[in-house]
Enzyme design. Structure first.
Site, PDB file in Angstrom:
ATOM      1  N   LYS A  52       0.840  -1.206   0.000  1.00  0.00           N
ATOM      2  CA  LYS A  52       0.000   0.000   0.000  1.00  0.00           C
ATOM      3  C   LYS A  52       0.873   1.252   0.000  1.00  0.00           C
ATOM      4  O   LYS A  52       0.575   2.231  -0.683  1.00  0.00           O
ATOM      5  CB  LYS A  52      -0.933  -0.012   1.224  1.00  0.00           C
ATOM      6  CG  LYS A  52      -2.057  -1.051   1.118  1.00  0.00           C
ATOM      7  CD  LYS A  52      -2.793  -1.265   2.435  1.00  0.00           C
ATOM      8  CE  LYS A  52      -3.808  -2.401   2.317  1.00  0.00           C
ATOM      9  NZ  LYS A  52      -4.467  -2.756   3.566  1.00  0.00           N
ATOM     10  N   GLN A  96      -4.954  -1.457   9.689  1.00  0.00           N
ATOM     11  CA  GLN A  96      -4.832  -2.775   9.062  1.00  0.00           C
ATOM     12  C   GLN A  96      -5.452  -3.847   9.970  1.00  0.00           C
ATOM     13  O   GLN A  96      -5.171  -3.894  11.171  1.00  0.00           O
ATOM     14  CB  GLN A  96      -3.345  -3.080   8.796  1.00  0.00           C
ATOM     15  CG  GLN A  96      -3.093  -4.386   8.076  1.00  0.00           C
ATOM     16  CD  GLN A  96      -3.629  -4.429   6.651  1.00  0.00           C
ATOM     17  OE1 GLN A  96      -3.708  -3.414   5.967  1.00  0.00           O
ATOM     18  NE2 GLN A  96      -4.021  -5.604   6.202  1.00  0.00           N
ATOM     19  N   ASP A 119     -11.248   2.871   4.101  1.00  0.00           N
ATOM     20  CA  ASP A 119     -11.565   1.447   4.013  1.00  0.00           C
ATOM     21  C   ASP A 119     -13.068   1.217   3.837  1.00  0.00           C
ATOM     22  O   ASP A 119     -13.496   0.107   3.535  1.00  0.00           O
ATOM     23  CB  ASP A 119     -11.140   0.749   5.316  1.00  0.00           C
ATOM     24  CG  ASP A 119      -9.975  -0.202   5.112  1.00  0.00           C
ATOM     25  OD1 ASP A 119      -9.723  -0.582   3.954  1.00  0.00           O
ATOM     26  OD2 ASP A 119      -9.338  -0.550   6.112  1.00  0.00           O
TER      27      ASP A 119
HETATM   28  N1  GUN Z   1      -6.950  -6.818   6.067  1.00  0.00           N
HETATM   29  C1  GUN Z   1      -7.244  -7.562   4.978  1.00  0.00           C
HETATM   30  N2  GUN Z   1      -7.909  -6.821   4.073  1.00  0.00           N
HETATM   31  C2  GUN Z   1      -8.036  -5.587   4.599  1.00  0.00           C
HETATM   32  C3  GUN Z   1      -8.634  -4.376   4.134  1.00  0.00           C
HETATM   33  O1  GUN Z   1      -9.194  -4.274   3.036  1.00  0.00           O
HETATM   34  N3  GUN Z   1      -8.547  -3.325   4.972  1.00  0.00           N
HETATM   35  C4  GUN Z   1      -7.936  -3.404   6.170  1.00  0.00           C
HETATM   36  N4  GUN Z   1      -7.907  -2.318   6.927  1.00  0.00           N
HETATM   37  N5  GUN Z   1      -7.386  -4.495   6.635  1.00  0.00           N
HETATM   38  C5  GUN Z   1      -7.433  -5.581   5.841  1.00  0.00           C
END
Ligand code: GUN
Length: 280
Positions: A52, A96, A119
């Site tokens: 990311k 996350q 998100d």
């Molecule tokens: N962990 C796995 N996929 C995601 C996601 O799309 N967002 C977040 N914040 N954590 C994740």
């Protein structure tokens, strides 16, 4: 022979467009910023967060990295989220997931300012999706919708089956498909005759988290198959779909890797730029 839905390419094209939007914002003195909060040392989470941050750098988004040990308290996490909420250089905040089990995930997600929730997992934004109000959208299901749109998969009046009922994929995915006038069925671990229901699908979306579970028995000839699974196995990263068994039946299919994953990340960037644009 199915058409391969190339998420990697579509994500790269999307990043080019996003980089253009970032340049336009910067010319007005706005540098879009994303704060990423990563707690603990889960290797998969660290790998996602690294990707990311690379994506942000590629398109010119400033990323603010907040790594904390697994021993952080809820109060400390709350204080960190609060400081990101108040920081004017931060337009998007991502916590996350999963968080270590002593931390309250729901409380953390709800504490993020809804405007900065890139998100799309804040209860307000999930509620907006239910109500059909424009708001940040969960990245994975939104990325799937962009793939279906790019490959001109007709949804109106079609049977869509979503396997999985998580708040992060299955439920928002079902709502987005419904918004596009598909007839949607959501299946889960208690569903009776899962293969039979899946065989009714014109569009089958697998978000189960079980390697290669979806084989030819689950797929109607000509169906479009979207594989949301990312399973790390001894043979490497595999999806929820047994690609070799399903590809000859499907009319279109996403690979793993190179399918949904890159699009999820691209949608995070899109949500961040949209949040920065709204902040002006
Ligand atoms: N962990 C796995 N996929 C995601 C996601 O799309 N967002 C977040 N914040 N954590 C994740």
């Amino acid at each position: 022979m199915a058409m391969i839905i190339d998420g990697k390419q579509l994500a790269a094209d999307t990043r080019v467009q996003i980089a253009e939007q970032v340049r336009a914002l910067k010319s007005r003195g706005i540098v879009p910023g994303l704060a990423v909060i990563l707690v603990g040392d889960d290797p998969a989470s660290h790998s996602y967060v690294r990707m990311k941050e690379q994506d942000c750098e590629e398109v010119g988004i400033a990323s603010f990295d907040h790594r904390r040990s697994a021993g952080i308290t809820q109060d400390e996490l709350n204080a960190l989220i609060d400081s990101c909420n108040e920081d004017h250089a931060v337009h998007g905040i991502l916590v996350q997931l999963p968080l270590p089990s002593h931390l309250d995930e729901e409380a953390a997600l709800a504490r993020i300012s809804a405007e900065k929730d890139v998100d799309g997992l804040h209860p307000m934004n999930l509620g907006s999706l239910v109500r059909g109000i424009e708001a940040p959208r969960a990245c994975t299901p939104w990325g799937v919708m962009k793939m279906l749109e790019r490959y001109s998969v007709e949804l109106e009046g079609k049977r869509a089956v979503v396997i999985g009922r998580s708040s992060i994929v299955g439920k928002p995915q079902a709502l987005m498909l419904l918004e596009s006038n598909a007839t949607v069925t959501v299946c889960h671990s208690r569903t009776v005759d899962l293969p039979g229901i899946c065989r009714e699908a014109d569009i089958l979306i697998a978000a189960v988290g079980r390697p290669k579970m979806i084989d030819a028995d689950y797929v109607k000839p000509g169906a479009v198959v979207i594989d949301v699974g990312i399973n790390r196995t001894a043979e490497g990263m595999v999806g929820d779909v047994d690609f070799a068994a399903v590809e000859p039946l499907a009319s279109a299919i996403t690979p793993v890797p190179g399918g949904v994953g890159p699009m999820t990340r691209a949608m995070l960037l899109a949500n961040t730029v949209a949040a920065a644009s709204r902040s002006t």
